[in-house]
Write a protein that holds these residues in place. Structure first.
Motif, short mmCIF file in Angstrom:
data_model
loop_
_atom_site.label_atom_id
_atom_site.label_comp_id
_atom_site.label_asym_id
_atom_site.label_seq_id
_atom_site.Cartn_x
_atom_site.Cartn_y
_atom_site.Cartn_z
N ALA A 1 -0.39 4.15 -0.08
CA ALA A 1 -1.12 5.20 0.24
C ALA A 1 -1.21 5.58 1.91
O ALA A 1 -0.68 4.83 2.58
N THR A 2 -1.33 6.68 2.45
CA THR A 2 -1.56 6.99 3.60
C THR A 2 -2.86 6.38 4.35
O THR A 2 -3.85 6.18 3.43
N PRO A 3 -2.93 6.10 5.16
CA PRO A 3 -4.23 5.36 5.89
C PRO A 3 -5.34 6.15 5.51
O PRO A 3 -6.53 5.75 5.45
N ASP B 1 -5.95 -6.38 6.54
CA ASP B 1 -5.48 -6.28 7.88
C ASP B 1 -5.17 -7.88 8.29
O ASP B 1 -5.46 -8.74 7.85
N THR C 1 0.89 -1.10 0.03
CA THR C 1 -0.08 -0.01 0.00
C THR C 1 0.96 1.10 0.17
O THR C 1 1.71 1.29 0.91
N ARG D 1 -7.55 2.67 1.36
CA ARG D 1 -7.60 1.29 2.09
C ARG D 1 -8.69 0.35 1.49
O ARG D 1 -9.77 0.54 1.24
N ILE E 1 3.70 4.38 7.41
CA ILE E 1 4.41 3.34 7.81
C ILE E 1 3.21 2.31 8.45
O ILE E 1 3.19 1.23 8.74
N ALA E 2 2.26 3.10 8.87
CA ALA E 2 1.30 2.60 9.54
C ALA E 2 0.66 1.76 8.72
O ALA E 2 -0.26 2.02 7.45
N GLN E 3 0.67 0.25 8.62
CA GLN E 3 0.34 -0.64 7.46
C GLN E 3 -0.90 -0.46 6.75
O GLN E 3 -1.80 -1.04 7.06
N GLY E 4 -0.94 0.50 5.89
CA GLY E 4 -2.20 0.62 4.96
C GLY E 4 -3.40 0.86 5.68
O GLY E 4 -4.68 0.22 5.11
N GLY E 5 -3.27 1.41 6.79
CA GLY E 5 -4.77 1.45 7.70
C GLY E 5 -5.16 0.18 8.15
O GLY E 5 -6.54 -0.08 8.05
N ARG E 6 -4.28 -0.58 8.70
CA ARG E 6 -4.96 -1.91 9.33
C ARG E 6 -5.33 -1.56 10.71
O ARG E 6 -4.71 -1.07 11.35
N PRO E 7 -6.72 -1.87 11.01
CA PRO E 7 -7.14 -1.58 12.26
C PRO E 7 -6.35 -2.35 13.28
O PRO E 7 -6.35 -3.71 13.02
N ARG E 8 -5.72 -2.01 14.19
CA ARG E 8 -5.09 -2.85 15.27
C ARG E 8 -5.43 -2.66 16.48
O ARG E 8 -5.23 -1.45 17.14
N ALA F 1 7.02 -3.80 5.21
CA ALA F 1 6.65 -2.60 5.85
C ALA F 1 5.51 -1.80 5.25
O ALA F 1 5.16 -0.76 6.11
N GLY F 2 5.25 -2.16 4.20
CA GLY F 2 4.32 -1.07 3.56
C GLY F 2 4.65 0.11 3.65
O GLY F 2 3.98 1.04 3.67
N ASN F 3 5.96 0.32 3.09
CA ASN F 3 6.59 1.74 3.09
C ASN F 3 7.74 1.79 2.04
O ASN F 3 8.39 0.96 1.86
N TYR G 1 7.36 -3.10 11.37
CA TYR G 1 7.71 -1.82 11.84
C TYR G 1 8.73 -1.55 12.88
O TYR G 1 9.69 -1.01 12.69
#
Lengths: 395, 361
Positions: free
Chosen positions: A4-6, A283, A2, A11, B3-10, A147-149, A208
């Motif tokens: 994109a930003t969250p 997720d 991904t 998403r 870096i917050a992995q693509g908006g996964r709810p954690r 890392a999704g980064n 992370y």
């Protein structure tokens, strides 16, 4: 992957998968079907068919395979490109060799000097360059996906600093001040990465934490190298500096053969891991319900990335930018729903081959490949990335 | 890019993410503690150093002992050698801490460090050019080259990030920065390959040091730093809104792209000054905001202030150590920053607050 930003609209809507879950996966289709791209601009067709829109199902009896059309086409386009690059690279020299001379050298019909230059110096060097590029590309692809980064390259896990520190220590310890054996780099890389994983408390945790620990540890290790270097004389410093830019000068079959063997073992694993990593776009809960053991998957991907990048860096030096750029380019070619392992390998190989050949002809003195990748890689990546993308609607 | 992995709810971590009220109340106390610590370290920095002046005589000098005041050697050590270094360390630390915090918030990438906008690589390239072709040799001249180069490079990056259809997007900013950094880095390497004498000087510049800084070099930088810091404080609220995402920020009446560019400009100013004074020590700009987030939670103003204070403390500590670890030689300050900061970063990452520190960016 991904990018994109969250907050932005990419998403994946967790839980609203069009697929009926793993139960409806075609038999043998690994990991269940991939969902349609969820970005704006590619509205998924509302059909009961669970085949992803960018793939074709190939069936023989009880076996089936989802052929990703776009990735396959991209790969088919890149392979001839690499062939052309290799041909040009064989010709490229600072001495000026004509096409006929090159061909005669390749076939062994030319005069002995030409044959030796082409077969013993250039071919192995090009071969090593391709392998180094492939290794860096795959490693970058795995770490970026984990890392999704986009900025998460293997050097964040200490690979470059570990390899450089090992080489520096060897050069400082030797009486001649020469850069030592090729396997020093990979060993240093793997040791550094192992320290990172220990510090992060295991590789199975979120990708992370590994990255943060990696930055801390690699900064520390890099400082050790700096400290050793600052006490060294200028000759040693100059030799290590050349290595630390990344250069393929004088690389031959003695390095190429072990490198090829390592890649031969690791690449199939990387392919398998890359396939499973596609599910990281959901997720963790969804991925787990699709039957992915996340801890083991992440750990495996990280180990592979470190081994691949460590070997490549150990042989070619920490060549800048390829591990960052190759996966991004491959992603562009393959479309947003894939983890482009093969694509990254091919683009990485193409980048290094092109850069090394350019370095041999661009300037009166031979430029190390690392200089070329740094100088040209930047603008090139910008040009590719900042054109609006049809798939994601984002630049 | 986040870096917050693509908006996964954690789920487990979202619970922690709501910063408890105790944390918010602790911020003034923590800041006060850090200020006191900083003053203590400043004093220590004036007392400790190489040379024949003992700690006791330096103390006498500071407390106004007439005999000590009359001693030219002590005056030289305290006023001309240690005082500039001390001021420079505080300045550089403050700059890097604030700049790193701003950049991480603006790009929503907690791994962003101040070198990302091309400041460090631009400064390095300019220094190499100055050394090779323009005969720069004094620390003051090198400082000017570094400042000019850093500013010029980040101006190019900003122009690039501000153009096009997606002007001001975090991806555009970060990619423009890293791509141009790579280009400058390659050019630097190319120039260095041909010139042995430059290479020797550059080697020592690039590992960073505060030795040889003059107060007269620092004074012209102060307006730039002030502009950068004031902009930073002014951007705190809009930046907090950016944490809601671009759409959320727009609905509150902000312009995300514009905010990012303004912030990036402030970052360039601050980071450029830091590089000019102390060489490319970008790591501090990553570490300090990280530590600040672990202490405060998501509040932007508190993060900024704490980040600057933490960085100033670490920087001055590293510089004190640089003087005494392998006396009478100087240790490169970047090495000490790494030795102090590397483990600290790992420790923060291992603490249970990591999710807060990371995901809040």
């Amino acid at each position: 992957m991904t990018d994109a930003t969250p907050s932005e609209s990419t998403r994946p809507p967790g839980g609203t998968l069009r697929t009926g879950g793993p139960g409806t996966a075609p038999p043998g289709a690994p990991g269940g079907p991939a969902p349609a791209p969820v970005d704006a601009g590619a509205a998924p067709a509302r059909t009961p068919d669970v085949t992803p829109p960018d793939s074709t199902v190939l069936r023989t009896g009880t076996f089936s395979w989802l052929l990703p059309r776009r990735s396959a086409l991209a790969a088919l386009l890149v392979v001839p490109l690499i062939t052309v690059l290799v041909a040009l690279a064989v010709m490229a020299s600072s001495t000026g060799m004509s096409l006929s001379e090159t061909v005669s050298g390749l076939l062994g019909t030319g005069d002995p000097g030409t044959v030796m230059i082409v077969r013993d110096f250039r071919l192995p060097r090009i071969f090593v360059g391709l392998l180094v590029g492939a290794g860096l590309g795959i490693a970058g692809c795995l770490t970026q996906t984990l890392a999704g980064n986009r900025l998460a390259t293997p050097d964040l896990v200490g690979v470059n600093d570990g390899a450089t520190a090992a080489v520096v220590a060897a050069a400082a310890g030797s009486t001649t001040g020469m850069v030592g054996d090729w396997w020093l780099g990979p060993i240093g890389a793997v040791v550094a990465a192992a320290i990172v994983v220990l510090c992060a408390g295991g590789a199975g945790t979120a990708g992370y934490r590994i990255l943060v620990a990696g930055i801390g540890v690699s900064t520390f290790i890099g400082a050790v190298g700096d400290l050793i270097m600052s006490r060294e004389n200028d000759n040693t410093a100059g030799g290590v500096f050349l290595w630390a830019i990344g250069s393929l000068n004088g690389r031959d079959w003695g390095v190429g053969t072990p490198l090829a063997l390592v890649l031969l073992v690791l690449v199939p694993f990387a392919l398998a891991v890359g396939h499973r990593l596609q599910l990281l776009r959901f997720d963790d809960d969804v991925a787990a319900s699709l039957g992915v053991d996340l801890r083991r998957l992440r750990a495996g991907a990280l180990v592979l990335a470190v081994a691949l990048a460590g070997t490549a860096v150990g042989v070619g030096g920490p060549i800048a930018f390829v591990a960052l750029a190759a996966p991004i380019l491959a992603q562009r070619l393959a479309g947003p729903t894939r983890v482009p392992v093969i694509g990254s390998a091919l683009t990485g190989a193409a980048l290094i081959a092109a850069a090394d050949a350019l370095g041999r002809v661009a300037a009166p003195v031979e430029l190390p490949v690392g200089v070329v990748t740094s100088v040209l890689g930047g603008p090139f990546l910008l040009w590719v990335l900042l054109r609006p993308d049809r798939d994601t609607g984002k630049a | 890019m986040s870096i917050a992995q693509g908006g996964r709810p954690r789920t487990a971590e979202t619970r922690q993410r709501e910063s408890p009220p105790t944390k918010a109340r602790a911020v003034p106390w923590i800041s006060t503690g850090l200020v006191v610590l900083l003053l203590g370290l400043v004093l220590l920095s004036l007392l400790i150093g190489t040379g024949s002046s003992s700690v006791g005589s330096a103390w006498d000098f500071l407390t106004g002992d007439t005999a000590a005041r009359a001693d030219a050697q002590i005056r030289l050590a305290v006023m001309d050698v240690r005082l500039p270094r001390t001021l420079a360390a505080v300045l550089v630390g403050t700059c890097l801490g604030a700049a790193g915090c701003l950049l991480q918030a603006a790009t929503r990438n907690p791994l962003a460090e101040t070198g990302l906008l091309g400041v460090n690589s631009g400064a390095a390239f300019a220094v190499v050019l100055g050394l090779t072709f323009f005969g720069a040799d004094s620390p003051g001249e090198v400082l000017v080259w570094a400042l000019t180069g850093g500013m010029a490079a980040s101006a190019v990056v900003l122009l690039f990030a501000a153009s096009g259809r997606t002007a001001g997007s975090p991806l555009r900013l970060v990619l423009a920065g890293s791509a141009l950094s790579a280009t400058f880095h390659g050019c630097t390497s190319y120039v260095l390959l041909g010139t042995q004498s430059t290479f020797d000087t550059y080697r020592y510049w690039t590992i960073g040091s505060l030795a040889g800084v003059e107060v007269s070099d620092l004074v012209p930088l102060l307006p730039l730093v002030a502009i950068g810091l004031l902009t930073a404080l002014g951007c705190a609220r809009p930046l907090s809104a950016l944490a809601l995402g671009d759409d959320g920020a727009r609905s509150l009446g902000h312009h995300p792209g514009r905010i990012r560019l303004v912030v990036a400009g402030a970052v360039s100013l601050l980071a450029g000054c830091a590089v000019a004074v102390a060489g490319p020590i970008a790591f501090l700009g990553l570490l300090a905001p990280y530590a600040a987030r672990a202490l405060t939670g998501p509040r932007m103003t508190a993060q900024l202030v704490l980040s600057a204070l933490i960085a100033a403390n670490i920087m001055i500590l590293a510089d004190i150590l640089a003087r005494i670890v392998i006396r009478p030689w100087e240790t490169p300050v970047s090495v000490l920053l790494a030795f102090v900061g590397g483990p600290l970063l790992v420790w923060i990452a291992r603490s249970s607050r990591l999710s807060t520190a990371g995901a809040e960016a």
